[in-house]
Motif scaffolding. Structure first.
Motif, PDB file in Angstrom:
ATOM      1  N   UNK A 401       1.188  -1.265   0.500  1.00 34.02           N
ATOM      2  CA  UNK A 401       0.384  -0.064  -0.094  1.00 34.02           C
ATOM      3  C   UNK A 401       0.785   1.155  -0.030  1.00 34.02           C
ATOM      4  N   UNK A 402       0.664   2.308  -0.865  1.00 35.43           N
ATOM      5  CA  UNK A 402       1.503   3.523  -1.560  1.00 35.43           C
ATOM      6  C   UNK A 402       1.456   4.642   0.151  1.00 35.43           C
ATOM      7  N   UNK A 403       0.145   4.725   0.404  1.00 37.70           N
ATOM      8  CA  UNK A 403       0.105   5.567   1.370  1.00 37.70           C
ATOM      9  C   UNK A 403      -1.301   4.876   2.207  1.00 37.70           C
ATOM     10  N   UNK A 404      -0.754   4.770   3.565  1.00 33.34           N
ATOM     11  CA  UNK A 404      -1.453   3.818   4.140  1.00 33.34           C
ATOM     12  C   UNK A 404      -3.091   4.705   5.056  1.00 33.34           C
ATOM     13  N   UNK A 405      -3.858   4.035   5.393  1.00 31.01           N
ATOM     14  CA  UNK A 405      -4.613   4.927   5.817  1.00 31.01           C
ATOM     15  C   UNK A 405      -4.594   5.686   7.379  1.00 31.01           C
ATOM     16  N   UNK A 406      -4.946   6.382   8.000  1.00 33.34           N
ATOM     17  CA  UNK A 406      -4.722   5.985   9.906  1.00 33.34           C
ATOM     18  C   UNK A 406      -5.701   5.525  10.328  1.00 33.34           C
ATOM     19  N   UNK A 407      -4.987   4.328  10.616  1.00 31.11           N
ATOM     20  CA  UNK A 407      -6.080   3.809  11.277  1.00 31.11           C
ATOM     21  C   UNK A 407      -5.393   2.143  11.965  1.00 31.11           C
ATOM     22  N   UNK A 408      -5.991   1.724  12.410  1.00 35.90           N
ATOM     23  CA  UNK A 408      -4.975   0.438  13.894  1.00 35.90           C
ATOM     24  C   UNK A 408      -4.830  -0.944  13.073  1.00 35.90           C
ATOM     25  N   UNK A 409      -3.474  -1.470  12.784  1.00 38.58           N
ATOM     26  CA  UNK A 409      -3.001  -2.075  12.812  1.00 38.58           C
ATOM     27  C   UNK A 409      -3.566  -3.543  13.818  1.00 38.58           C
ATOM     28  N   UNK A 410      -4.406  -4.560  13.226  1.00 43.85           N
ATOM     29  CA  UNK A 410      -5.321  -4.927  14.388  1.00 43.85           C
ATOM     30  C   UNK A 410      -4.819  -6.119  14.912  1.00 43.85           C
ATOM     31  N   UNK A 411      -3.188  -6.402  14.499  1.00 44.92           N
ATOM     32  CA  UNK A 411      -1.979  -7.409  14.827  1.00 44.92           C
ATOM     33  C   UNK A 411      -1.162  -6.474  16.104  1.00 44.92           C
TER      34      UNK A 411
END
Length: 615
Positions: A401-411
């Motif tokens: 993903x080139x631009x990561x969204x501003x959300x949590x990584x659930x891991x």
């Protein structure tokens, strides 16, 4: 082989007591849910006899001699065992055996159960086995006692003549059971009239008197039904009618009723509600003298003729309700007691037994399943090919993903715009985010690598959010064998179809690196396990998918049993099977119209979907 004399009551003048000059060994027994009388251990029997000598109408607290029996008390007046936490009541009786028999010598014969512990035989069987052992017979057939077992004294093995399953047995020495001479005083009726003094507030007296009140409420109600009826409008007394007793008591009545000519005299029964305080000497109705030996309850088959159930009386299965049922057994028991005390009709019934297996089948009647190749599958350790290194597996199913969204990584629970909470791997930067191809969920690539390393490492990947499976998921099932064939019997709910029987067999062994405790032994209880499907199109489709799941080692795993609590044992792996052939009392049988659809859903959740089947 001639069957030796079993432990039956010695009836003298109809009282069920030995004569004055005759010695007998006493064994106290309780009636289990299968209609078999099971003996208390020798220490408990000595304790009961000691209480009996001091107070023939008293109450025996079994926890005083055996901590495992802490919930149980025996009321000698009603001859019932009462379990305080569930309300379950079971009949007990006092049985006589010869001093030269096994209980008189302290000999105990036991068989090894599935958990590896030892279970004593019924006393009747123990006496028979000891008799044959003393006569130096090489083997003993228990068919005459109603069991399809063959005892081999040379190898000390019990063999099931139908399944050919073998269990170890052993003979050990213990204390001798209590020895008595002559007759024993009968238990008297409880005193009639108001009690004197205030109720004793101690916990022991509350326990004892609540048990007495509960059991006598039932007995009083049955006494009203058997020996007297309410006066009708015309003033005539009720006639004696036969009321069916509880099936729980193996088809026997609580008393041996004597014939009564003409009309039965109506007896006044004092209300038990007045003794709600449970005083130490409660005011209770006068009951017929209690025979401690219960000759009316000895070795009578379940097929004994019973009276008809009064019309309109619903069965109330008080005794054998399971915890998973809609009514807690203690509540059901209390309800039955209160209904009896109020004079309402209650029929206690024996819970039906589950039908786990079909009738015996010849091998010639077992046919291959149409449309399914072969009749058995085997798996070995690491049967399936393993995947490549973790980085390659993760890259195979994700795209950067080139631009990561501003959300949590659930891991790792870190924001995707931040670095991963796991350490870096050569070739993968901590801040790189990947998106799974099918479901589109996004995670740090390092988090996916760490998750893969913590799993089965089989070349597949499962989305932690939606559980979508990428690749071919495999499990950690130990080596074993799966057989399947058609038998000529129908399952409930499928009268037009024959039955597919599946037999799983896994042996105990050592855990490997893929299991919870590598190098430690694991057990395999209850194998071979028999499971059933209807032999129709949908049932055959389920079978094909179960075979695929077996090949991928997904049917079983090693863990902790939810039934017994045993750890490091073979357990089911989230794919439900029907192990009950002719009933559905445990929830694992038929009829169950939704089962085939439900198991297809469970298989799909393991990555074994119908799209995997070849036409």
């Amino acid at each position: 082989m001639a069957r030796p004399g079993s432990g039956v009551l010695v009836s003298v003048n109809g009282l069920g007591y030995p004569p004055q000059n005759l010695a007998r060994v006493v064994v106290w027994e309780w009636l289990n849910e299968h209609g078999r009388w099971r003996p208390y251990n020798v220490t408990t029997c000595h304790h009961i006899e000691n209480v009996l000598k001091g107070d023939a109408r008293g109450t025996v607290v079994l926890g005083q001699v055996d901590a495992q029996l802490a919930p149980y008390v025996i009321d000698l007046q009603s001859m019932h065992q009462f379990r305080q936490d569930t309300g379950t009541m079971r009949p007990v009786h006092r049985n006589f055996y010869e001093p030269s028999s096994a209980p008189g010598k302290g000999v105990v014969w036991e068989w090894e159960n599935d958990s590896g512990s030892w279970t004593p035989y019924d006393m009747e069987i123990c006496v028979t086995i000891q008799n044959a052992y003393e006569k130096q017979h090489p083997w003993l057939d228990l068919t005459s006692l109603g069991f399809c077992y063959l005892i081999d004294f040379n190898s000390m093995v019990q063999t099931n003549r139908q399944s050919q399953r073998k269990r170890r047995l052993r003979r050990r020495m213990d204390l001798a059971y209590p020895l008595i001479m002559g007759s024993i005083p009968k238990s008297q009726s409880w005193p009639v009239g108001a009690s004197s003094g205030q109720p004793c507030p101690c916990q022991q007296c509350i326990l004892v008197n609540s048990t007495r009140a509960a059991s006598n409420a039932i007995l009083a109600s049955q006494h009203r039904k058997l020996y007297g009826g309410a006066t009708g409008p015309s003033g005539a007394t009720g006639t004696l009618t036969v009321v069916r007793q509880s099936n729980t008591f193996a088809g026997t009545t609580l008393w041996s009723p004597t014939s009564r000519g003409g009309q039965a005299k109506a007896e006044q029964v004092q209300s038990l509600l007045s003794s709600a305080n449970f005083p130490c000497s409660p005011a209770l109705p006068s009951l017929p003298p209690n025979n401690l030996n219960r000759p009316g309850t000895q070795r009578i088959s379940i097929g004994t003729a019973r009276g008809a159930i009064p019309p309109g009386v619903p069965p109330l299965p008080v005794k054998n309700l399971t915890v998973s049922g809609p009514v807690h057994p203690a509540i059901a028991g209390i309800t039955g007691i209160l209904m009896c005390a109020a004079g309402l009709p209650v029929c206690l019934t024996r819970a039906p037994k589950p039908i786990l297996h079909p009738p015996p089948i010849n091998k010639s009647d077992m046919k291959p399943v149409p449309g399914v190749n072969g009749i058995r599958r085997k798996t070995k350790k690491k049967h399936l090919r393993r995947g490549k290194n973790p980085e390659d597996v993760v890259r195979r199913y994700t795209e950067k993903v080139k631009v990561a969204p501003d959300e949590d990584c659930t891991i790792c629970r870190e924001r995707l715009v931040m670095s991963s909470g796991y350490e870096g791997v050569k070739g993968i930067k901590p801040e790189v985010v990947g998106k799974l191809g099918k479901c589109g969920h996004m995670y740090h690539l390092l988090c996916l690598v760490a998750m893969y390393n913590n799993g089965n490492k089989d070349g597949s990947l499962q989305c932690p959010t939606c559980k979508a499976i990428y690749g071919e998921k495999t499990g950690t099932q130990p080596p074993g064998k799966m057989e399947y064939h058609v038998i000529p019997h129908c399952l409930p709910g499928y009268p037009e179809a024959k039955t597919i029987r599946i037999v799983y067999d896994i042996a105990a062994g050592l855990q490997t690196t893929e299991h919870p405790n590598p190098g430690k032994k694991f057990s395999a209880r209850g194998f071979p396990r028999h499971c059933y499907l209807p032999d129709n199109n949908k049932g055959r489709r389920v079978l094909k998918l179960l075979i695929m799941a077996w090949d991928r080692r997904l049917i079983f795993t090693i863990g902790t049993s939810s039934t017994t609590g045993e750890s490091d044992t073979v357990v089911w792996n989230e794919i439900h099977h029907k192990t009950e052939f002719g009933s559905n009392l445990t929830g694992h049988g038929y009829p169950d119209p939704n089962y085939l659809d439900n198991v297809l859903t469970e298989l799909s959740a393991q990555g074994v979907g119908q799209d995997n089947l070849k036409d």
